[in-house]
Design a protein around this motif. Structure first.
Motif, PDB file in Angstrom:
ATOM      1  N   MET A  87      32.876 -14.448  -4.751  1.00 56.66           N
ATOM      2  CA  MET A  87      32.187 -13.259  -5.263  1.00 56.66           C
ATOM      3  C   MET A  87      31.934 -13.402  -6.762  1.00 56.66           C
ATOM      4  O   MET A  87      30.827 -13.090  -7.243  1.00 56.66           O
ATOM      5  CB  MET A  87      32.993 -11.993  -5.011  1.00 56.66           C
ATOM      6  N   VAL A  88      32.939 -13.855  -7.498  1.00 56.80           N
ATOM      7  CA  VAL A  88      32.766 -13.988  -8.951  1.00 56.80           C
ATOM      8  C   VAL A  88      31.689 -15.021  -9.264  1.00 56.80           C
ATOM      9  O   VAL A  88      30.835 -14.808 -10.137  1.00 56.80           O
ATOM     10  CB  VAL A  88      34.109 -14.331  -9.627  1.00 56.80           C
TER      11      VAL A  88
ATOM     12  N   PHE B 289      28.427 -13.471  -8.681  1.00 61.27           N
ATOM     13  CA  PHE B 289      28.108 -12.555  -9.782  1.00 61.27           C
ATOM     14  C   PHE B 289      27.557 -13.317 -10.979  1.00 61.27           C
ATOM     15  O   PHE B 289      26.533 -12.949 -11.566  1.00 61.27           O
ATOM     16  CB  PHE B 289      29.365 -11.767 -10.156  1.00 61.27           C
ATOM     17  N   TYR B 290      28.218 -14.406 -11.330  1.00 60.65           N
ATOM     18  CA  TYR B 290      27.778 -15.179 -12.496  1.00 60.65           C
ATOM     19  C   TYR B 290      26.384 -15.759 -12.265  1.00 60.65           C
ATOM     20  O   TYR B 290      25.538 -15.741 -13.164  1.00 60.65           O
ATOM     21  CB  TYR B 290      28.778 -16.304 -12.809  1.00 60.65           C
TER      22      TYR B 290
ATOM     23  N   ARG C 133      24.078 -14.709 -10.045  1.00 60.27           N
ATOM     24  CA  ARG C 133      23.080 -13.659  -9.829  1.00 60.27           C
ATOM     25  C   ARG C 133      22.732 -12.969 -11.150  1.00 60.27           C
ATOM     26  O   ARG C 133      21.571 -12.647 -11.393  1.00 60.27           O
ATOM     27  CB  ARG C 133      23.668 -12.663  -8.834  1.00 60.27           C
ATOM     28  N   SER C 134      23.722 -12.765 -12.006  1.00 63.16           N
ATOM     29  CA  SER C 134      23.444 -12.153 -13.300  1.00 63.16           C
ATOM     30  C   SER C 134      23.113 -13.207 -14.357  1.00 63.16           C
ATOM     31  O   SER C 134      23.021 -12.890 -15.536  1.00 63.16           O
ATOM     32  CB  SER C 134      24.637 -11.322 -13.767  1.00 63.16           C
TER      33      SER C 134
ATOM     34  N   MET D 172      24.792 -15.965 -15.744  1.00 60.94           N
ATOM     35  CA  MET D 172      25.747 -16.155 -16.838  1.00 60.94           C
ATOM     36  C   MET D 172      26.531 -17.428 -16.596  1.00 60.94           C
ATOM     37  O   MET D 172      27.018 -17.645 -15.488  1.00 60.94           O
ATOM     38  CB  MET D 172      26.722 -14.963 -16.884  1.00 60.94           C
ATOM     39  N   TRP D 173      26.605 -18.245 -17.591  1.00 61.59           N
ATOM     40  CA  TRP D 173      27.409 -19.457 -17.528  1.00 61.59           C
ATOM     41  C   TRP D 173      27.708 -19.899 -18.943  1.00 61.59           C
ATOM     42  O   TRP D 173      27.089 -19.404 -19.896  1.00 61.59           O
ATOM     43  CB  TRP D 173      26.696 -20.553 -16.713  1.00 61.59           C
ATOM     44  N   PRO D 174      28.646 -20.866 -19.122  1.00 58.87           N
ATOM     45  CA  PRO D 174      29.144 -21.164 -20.469  1.00 58.87           C
ATOM     46  C   PRO D 174      28.095 -21.416 -21.551  1.00 58.87           C
ATOM     47  O   PRO D 174      28.253 -20.944 -22.654  1.00 58.87           O
ATOM     48  CB  PRO D 174      30.015 -22.391 -20.243  1.00 58.87           C
TER      49      PRO D 174
END
Lengths: 177, 486
Positions: free
Chosen positions: A116-117, A120-121, A123-124, A126-128
């Motif tokens: 799930m996390v 989320f990352y 789909r939204s 977000m990554w380093p």
């Protein structure tokens, strides 16, 4: 790529922003985006965002985890090497099932949480090494930014937003996608 | 506003004339500032203890487990005592961030970040022990069910020690992602405030490009809630599985069905005590008294009192059942605890765990910071002895009197324990200087409902609309934003 203009209305109070969102929606303008420093309860509803399905996804990942645990332990303990370890019955999965419950549980949680996390990352987006996209650095501190596309109605929009209590209105060129 | 209604009976959780901007400034201050002399002194002490612990670990692994005080009867003592103790301490962090989130407890917001950090750092300490107490730790990867060249030889899934592997790795990894996801908006806040380019780069990397869109926040809330829902059964299961190491055995004093809930209660008890110890110091050192108030400490003390009482009931239940069972081995195990050669450990445990939390019934004591700090230390000592008593007194005298013996630790046993305490504080001290120690994005959501200034405004019958602006920054920021415009 043609460039189009967007209007950035900046607010400095969450209640003012909420009232503004309702007003802008009532005037039938499309709000492109709102950047806020913290979660404002009910903002997504006021903007008309669809509810997120991430909890449903998590449930499905949990089911996958449970299946992985059962298949793994059934194969290793019952099919591949059905040994007698301390008199535990290894004739069928169900007979030795109580000893498998802890790992069935843990793997369910493991899959449900991590996948799930990761969803989320992704789909939204977000990554380093992702570059932040909030147009104004104050939106992570105490300012709230509403972005509305301008289609030749700049002055009406500006006066509407001023009326709703925006403390600052900027017209920005934005690359259209 | 209706959304900010709060019963007048509730005391403020954020003290002083705070605005949203003040919260950012207060929380970013320790990160943006420089460490002072005291920090370096404490850090050096912790680092020294850590290095000493590493030395002891290397000595154990290269020489053998015989360097410890274990013998043929007592195969588990300080190693597993420390393991269970550290795991137990870790549990309060998840309790605060997950269970209190499910119960919508607003007071958790001032403390959840540090409590979760404490969880992760203490589970890391705990995770060392299952490896270093192995006779052949270099074969530790054999506990994983990995396809291999031994005809694919698998692990035995009947063993609670294998369940431990799954429980602890799941617990640690889920705790880390839960914590990190919560950190994203706070790292983003520091990123957007940063003036030094290096700092900006680091926090850009850490914040994963968090932009705070409405959709991001919607998903963020749902993810937090689902993770809390998953972490709550997880935290209960992890200490349950740890308690199975003993409860599934045939040893009198260990073979008990009460262990799973009783260990969990003990874990919450010791974990909250450790949170109290750390936060009482941190609020002072980082000047966060307005966010971690006496009310927070009082509420934690109440949790300590409740869980301490649950632990007390469990002790009485164990004693009753031992008497009621009619099993002489079980009866002797408890007689031995109370009157045998380790009676001193048993009575330290009883005093610290059963009597000390009962002081919290007195409002004067539970709202005293000095007294809370003292009791929080006492509880952690007591909970260490609880694990020691359960483990050692049950096995030093069991079925065969010819196997009865005693245990005394060597300097290596104590050295490794000191090392883990050092390592814990090394991590926690580094965390306190580089991470936002309070979840500012969450605290901002309760400012209008639970901030002292806003409570006053509401009590005066005025509207809260528009009160979020901070005049001091809105004017200066206006010129600032001109430069930022593309």
């Amino acid at each position: 790529m043609e460039t189009s203009k967007v209007i950035h209305a900046i607010y400095n109070d969450d209640d003012v922003l909420m009232a503004a969102v309702k007003k802008v929606k009532a005037e039938r303008y499309h709000i492109e985006e709102i950047y806020t420093p913290f979660h404002i309860h009910g903002l997504d509803k006021a903007m008309g965002l669809a509810p997120t399905r991430i909890a449903i996804v998590s449930f499905m990942f949990g089911c996958v985890g449970l299946i992985v645990a059962v298949v793994m332990m059934n194969y290793m303990m019952i099919s591949d090497w059905p040994q007698d370890i301390g008199g535990k019955p290894s004739f069928s999965y169900i007979e030795n099932m109580p000893a498998f419950v802890p790992i069935m549980f843990e793997l369910t949680v493991f899959f449900a949480a991590h996948l799930m996390v990761i969803t989320f990352y992704l789909r939204s987006r977000m990554w380093p090494f992702k570059k932040a996209e909030n147009p104004d650095p104050r939106t992570t501190d105490d300012h709230f930014l509403m972005e509305i596309a301008v289609h030749g109605n700049q002055s009406e929009l500006e006066s509407l937003l001023k009326e709703t209590g925006a403390v600052e209105i900027n017209i920005v060129d934005k690359e259209a996608h | 506003m209706a959304s900010h209604y709060e019963a007048p009976i509730r005391r403020p959780l954020i003290i002083g004339e705070k605005s949203y901007h003040d919260i950012s400034v207060d929380i970013a201050r320790p990160v943006e500032g420089r460490a002072n002399k005291q920090w370096w002194i404490v850090f050096s002490i912790a680092l020294t203890a850590f290095l000493w612990g590493i030395g002891c670990i290397i000595y154990t692994i290269s020489t053998g487990i015989g360097t410890w005080g274990l013998n043929k009867t007592i195969g588990w003592a300080w190693d597993i005592t420390n393991f269970v103790w550290w795991i137990g301490i870790g549990h309060a962090g998840t309790l605060i961030s997950a269970v209190l989130l499910i119960f919508r407890q607003k007071w958790r917001m001032g403390i959840n970040r540090s409590a979760e950090a404490m969880t992760i750092f203490s589970v890391l300490q705990a995770g060392l022990f299952p490896i270093i107490h192995m006779g052949r730790p270099w074969l530790a990867y054999w506990v994983m069910p990995i396809p291999n060249q031994f005809g694919s030889l698998w692990v035995n899934f009947n063993s609670p020690l294998i369940w431990d592997v799954f429980a602890i790795s799941t617990y640690l990894s889920v705790s880390i992602v839960f914590w990190w996801t919560g950190l994203l908006p706070d790292f983003a806040m520091i990123r957007d405030r940063a003036v030094k380019p290096f700092q900006k780069k680091i926090y850009s990397l850490l914040s994963f490009g968090w932009s705070g869109r409405a959709k991001d926040w919607q998903r963020f809330e749902e993810v937090s809630l689902v993770l809390a829902g998953l972490a709550t059964p997880l935290v209960l299961s992890v200490h349950t599985i740890v308690s199975y190491d003993f409860a599934t055995s045939i040893v009198p004093g260990w073979h008990t069905t009460i262990f799973p809930p009783y260990f969990v209660a003990g874990a919450v008890f010791s974990g909250f005590a450790m949170v109290n110890t750390l936060l009482i110091i941190m609020r002072k050192v980082c000047n966060l008294e307005d966010y971690i108030t006496v009310q927070h400490i009082e509420l934690m003390n109440i949790v300590i009192m409740i869980t301490g009482s649950i632990v007390g009931v469990a002790y009485m239940t164990e004693l009753f059942i031992a008497w009621y069972s009619g099993v002489e081995y079980e009866q002797y195990a408890f007689l031995n605890r109370a009157t045998g050669p380790y009676a001193w450990a048993y009575w330290i445990m009883m005093t610290c765990n059963v009597f000390s939390p009962q002081f919290m019934w007195f409002k004067k004591l539970r709202t005293s910071i000095m007294f809370s700090f003292f009791i929080s230390i006492v509880v952690n000592v007591g909970m260490w002895f609880e694990r020691f008593v359960i483990i050692v007194t049950s096995i030093h005298r069991d079925y065969l009197p010819s196997s009865w013996t005693m245990f005394s630790p060597t300097f290596v046993d104590t050295g490794i324990f000191i090392g883990t305490i050092g390592f814990f504080f090394v991590l926690f001290l580094l965390y306190a200087r580089t991470f936002p120690v309070i979840a500012q994005a969450e605290v901002k959501t309760i400012l209008k409902s639970s901030g002292e200034r806003y409570k006053k405004i509401r009590e005066a019958g005025q509207s809260l609309v528009g009160t979020g602006s901070d005049v001091r920054i809105s004017n200066s920021a206006r010129d600032n934003s001109k430069n930022l415009k593309k």
